[in-house]
Design a protein around this motif. Structure first.
Motif, PDB file in Angstrom:
ATOM      1  N   GLY A  19       0.839  -1.188   0.000  1.00 22.45           N
ATOM      2  CA  GLY A  19       0.000   0.000   0.000  1.00 22.45           C
ATOM      3  C   GLY A  19       0.873   1.235   0.000  1.00 22.45           C
ATOM      4  O   GLY A  19       2.106   1.150   0.072  1.00 22.45           O
ATOM      5  N   PRO A  20       0.270   2.423  -0.090  1.00 22.45           N
ATOM      6  CA  PRO A  20       1.055   3.658  -0.112  1.00 22.45           C
ATOM      7  C   PRO A  20       1.965   3.761   1.117  1.00 22.45           C
ATOM      8  O   PRO A  20       1.494   3.694   2.251  1.00 22.45           O
ATOM      9  N   THR A  21       3.264   3.934   0.886  1.00 21.36           N
ATOM     10  CA  THR A  21       4.234   3.933   1.969  1.00 21.36           C
ATOM     11  C   THR A  21       5.356   4.913   1.668  1.00 21.36           C
ATOM     12  O   THR A  21       5.919   4.913   0.572  1.00 21.36           O
ATOM     13  N   LEU A  22       5.683   5.749   2.663  1.00 20.02           N
ATOM     14  CA  LEU A  22       6.838   6.632   2.589  1.00 20.02           C
ATOM     15  C   LEU A  22       7.935   6.074   3.483  1.00 20.02           C
ATOM     16  O   LEU A  22       7.664   5.549   4.564  1.00 20.02           O
ATOM     17  N   VAL A  23       9.181   6.222   3.050  1.00 16.81           N
ATOM     18  CA  VAL A  23      10.329   5.776   3.830  1.00 16.81           C
ATOM     19  C   VAL A  23      11.223   6.989   4.091  1.00 16.81           C
ATOM     20  O   VAL A  23      11.847   7.527   3.165  1.00 16.81           O
ATOM     21  N   PHE A  24      11.252   7.427   5.350  1.00 18.75           N
ATOM     22  CA  PHE A  24      12.108   8.537   5.746  1.00 18.75           C
ATOM     23  C   PHE A  24      13.459   7.993   6.207  1.00 18.75           C
ATOM     24  O   PHE A  24      13.513   6.986   6.918  1.00 18.75           O
ATOM     25  N   ARG A  25      14.529   8.665   5.823  1.00 19.48           N
ATOM     26  CA  ARG A  25      15.867   8.274   6.260  1.00 19.48           C
ATOM     27  C   ARG A  25      16.253   9.141   7.447  1.00 19.48           C
ATOM     28  O   ARG A  25      16.331  10.368   7.338  1.00 19.48           O
ATOM     29  N   LEU A  26      16.466   8.484   8.595  1.00 17.79           N
ATOM     30  CA  LEU A  26      16.789   9.196   9.837  1.00 17.79           C
ATOM     31  C   LEU A  26      18.256   9.017  10.198  1.00 17.79           C
ATOM     32  O   LEU A  26      18.811   7.923  10.051  1.00 17.79           O
ATOM     33  N   ARG A  27      18.851  10.096  10.693  1.00 15.83           N
ATOM     34  CA  ARG A  27      20.190  10.019  11.263  1.00 15.83           C
ATOM     35  C   ARG A  27      20.070  10.208  12.780  1.00 15.83           C
ATOM     36  O   ARG A  27      19.470  11.187  13.245  1.00 15.83           O
ATOM     37  N   VAL A  28      20.610   9.267  13.527  1.00 17.56           N
ATOM     38  CA  VAL A  28      20.537   9.290  14.989  1.00 17.56           C
ATOM     39  C   VAL A  28      21.960   9.431  15.538  1.00 17.56           C
ATOM     40  O   VAL A  28      22.851   8.666  15.155  1.00 17.56           O
ATOM     41  N   THR A  29      22.151  10.391  16.418  1.00 13.78           N
ATOM     42  CA  THR A  29      23.470  10.638  16.996  1.00 13.78           C
ATOM     43  C   THR A  29      23.402  10.526  18.512  1.00 13.78           C
ATOM     44  O   THR A  29      22.518  11.124  19.142  1.00 13.78           O
ATOM     45  N   ALA A  30      24.337   9.757  19.092  1.00 19.10           N
ATOM     46  CA  ALA A  30      24.464   9.630  20.545  1.00 19.10           C
ATOM     47  C   ALA A  30      25.719  10.369  20.971  1.00 19.10           C
ATOM     48  O   ALA A  30      26.804  10.166  20.401  1.00 19.10           O
ATOM     49  N   SER A  31      25.592  11.239  21.954  1.00 15.48           N
ATOM     50  CA  SER A  31      26.719  12.077  22.363  1.00 15.48           C
ATOM     51  C   SER A  31      27.882  11.242  22.900  1.00 15.48           C
ATOM     52  O   SER A  31      27.692  10.156  23.466  1.00 15.48           O
ATOM     53  N   GLY A  32      29.097  11.770  22.688  1.00 16.31           N
ATOM     54  CA  GLY A  32      30.288  11.143  23.252  1.00 16.31           C
ATOM     55  C   GLY A  32      30.633   9.793  22.669  1.00 16.31           C
ATOM     56  O   GLY A  32      31.368   9.018  23.287  1.00 16.31           O
ATOM     57  N   GLY A  33      30.138   9.496  21.467  1.00 14.31           N
ATOM     58  CA  GLY A  33      30.432   8.203  20.866  1.00 14.31           C
ATOM     59  C   GLY A  33      29.934   7.029  21.684  1.00 14.31           C
ATOM     60  O   GLY A  33      30.541   5.949  21.699  1.00 14.31           O
ATOM     61  N   THR A  34      28.809   7.207  22.356  1.00 18.87           N
ATOM     62  CA  THR A  34      28.261   6.178  23.246  1.00 18.87           C
ATOM     63  C   THR A  34      27.891   4.912  22.479  1.00 18.87           C
ATOM     64  O   THR A  34      27.365   4.963  21.367  1.00 18.87           O
ATOM     65  N   ARG A  35      28.154   3.777  23.099  1.00 19.38           N
ATOM     66  CA  ARG A  35      27.725   2.495  22.556  1.00 19.38           C
ATOM     67  C   ARG A  35      26.252   2.296  22.900  1.00 19.38           C
ATOM     68  O   ARG A  35      25.858   2.304  24.071  1.00 19.38           O
ATOM     69  N   VAL A  36      25.417   2.148  21.841  1.00 18.41           N
ATOM     70  CA  VAL A  36      23.977   1.950  22.020  1.00 18.41           C
ATOM     71  C   VAL A  36      23.645   0.543  21.565  1.00 18.41           C
ATOM     72  O   VAL A  36      23.870   0.179  20.415  1.00 18.41           O
ATOM     73  N   HIS A  37      23.129  -0.275  22.491  1.00 16.39           N
ATOM     74  CA  HIS A  37      22.774  -1.653  22.144  1.00 16.39           C
ATOM     75  C   HIS A  37      21.460  -1.727  21.367  1.00 16.39           C
ATOM     76  O   HIS A  37      21.308  -2.562  20.483  1.00 16.39           O
TER      77      HIS A  37
END
Length: 242
Positions: A19-37
């Motif tokens: 069906g009609p679908t949009l795909v947004f491209r997101l950039r996510v930044t975590a401060s201090g180069g944090t490791r995000v699981h």
């Protein structure tokens, strides 16, 4: 506590979606180069109509939503577009991910009516983010993503129109109550009409003849005032065929 920031780098119409679908491209930044699981997000997208200008034809198409243009200083309020959950996989420091947004061409939805009225330019969007982050170099630390995280993006109207054209080429879409659909189906069956388009055209012709306007192609300048089209169509559909 880790600070998260978000930005939208682009959008595309998913031509392979059911069906009609949009795909947004997101950039996510975590401060201090944090490791995000993992990052469990709630994403809310709003249209901000006051952040763009409108031509005369667009203003006419938006009258149903916002009233006369003279009142837009009071009525041009944000319009809800989508609310989507998103799970971002593990990353360190920064990543990009897709936000998949199913859409509709239901003209009873305010966002759809707004977008359908636009002829060109861009759609001003505000993206709001909140949720929970699982961070830490070893083991898990649970951190909130505060509700005030946001990003702005100006989506090209052409992308919306491309998406709609992929799924509804040259067509519109109307949602009707079940009883009305049953009456239309019965009318179509009684008259052995080959398609829904032929069914609606027959009803419009019948309604115009009843009003004395001379058929769907009539000028409509003389004769009695026309009835409400919805009432005319449903009344015609409910009649017994001669």
């Amino acid at each position: 506590m880790t600070e998260f920031s978000f930005s939208c780098t682009g959008v595309r119409a998913d031509r392979y979606a059911a069906g009609p679908t949009l795909v947004f491209r997101l950039r996510v930044t975590a401060s201090g180069g944090t490791r995000v699981h993992a990052l469990a997000l709630r994403c809310q997208i709003r249209i901000e109509p006051a952040r763009r200008g409108y031509g005369a034809a667009e203003a006419e198409g938006l009258t149903d939503l916002f009233g006369e243009r003279s009142r837009w200083g009071e009525t041009l309020k944000p319009v809800q577009f989508a609310q989507i959950p998103l799970m971002v996989p593990a990353f360190t420091g920064e990543t990009e991910t897709d936000l998949v947004v199913p859409c509709t061409y239901d003209m009873d939805i305010a966002a759809t009516r707004y977008l359908d009225a636009l002829t060109d330019g861009e759609v001003p969007l505000l993206m709001l983010f909140s949720g929970t982050a699982f961070t830490g170099p070893g083991g898990f630390h649970v951190e909130p993503v505060p509700w005030d995280r946001e990003a702005t993006y100006r989506m090209p109207v052409a992308v919306w129109r491309e998406m709609i054209e992929q799924h509804f080429p040259g067509c519109g879409w109307i949602r009707l109550p079940g009883e009305t659909m049953a009456a239309l189906l019965a009318y179509r069956s009684r008259r052995a009409l080959p398609s829904w388009e032929a069914t609606v055209r027959a009803l419009l012709d019948a309604a115009d003849e009843a009003d004395g306007t001379g058929g769907a192609g009539g000028a409509g300048g003389a004769g009695p005032a026309r009835r409400d089209p919805y009432q005319a169509l449903t009344a015609a559909a409910g009649r017994t065929a001669p």
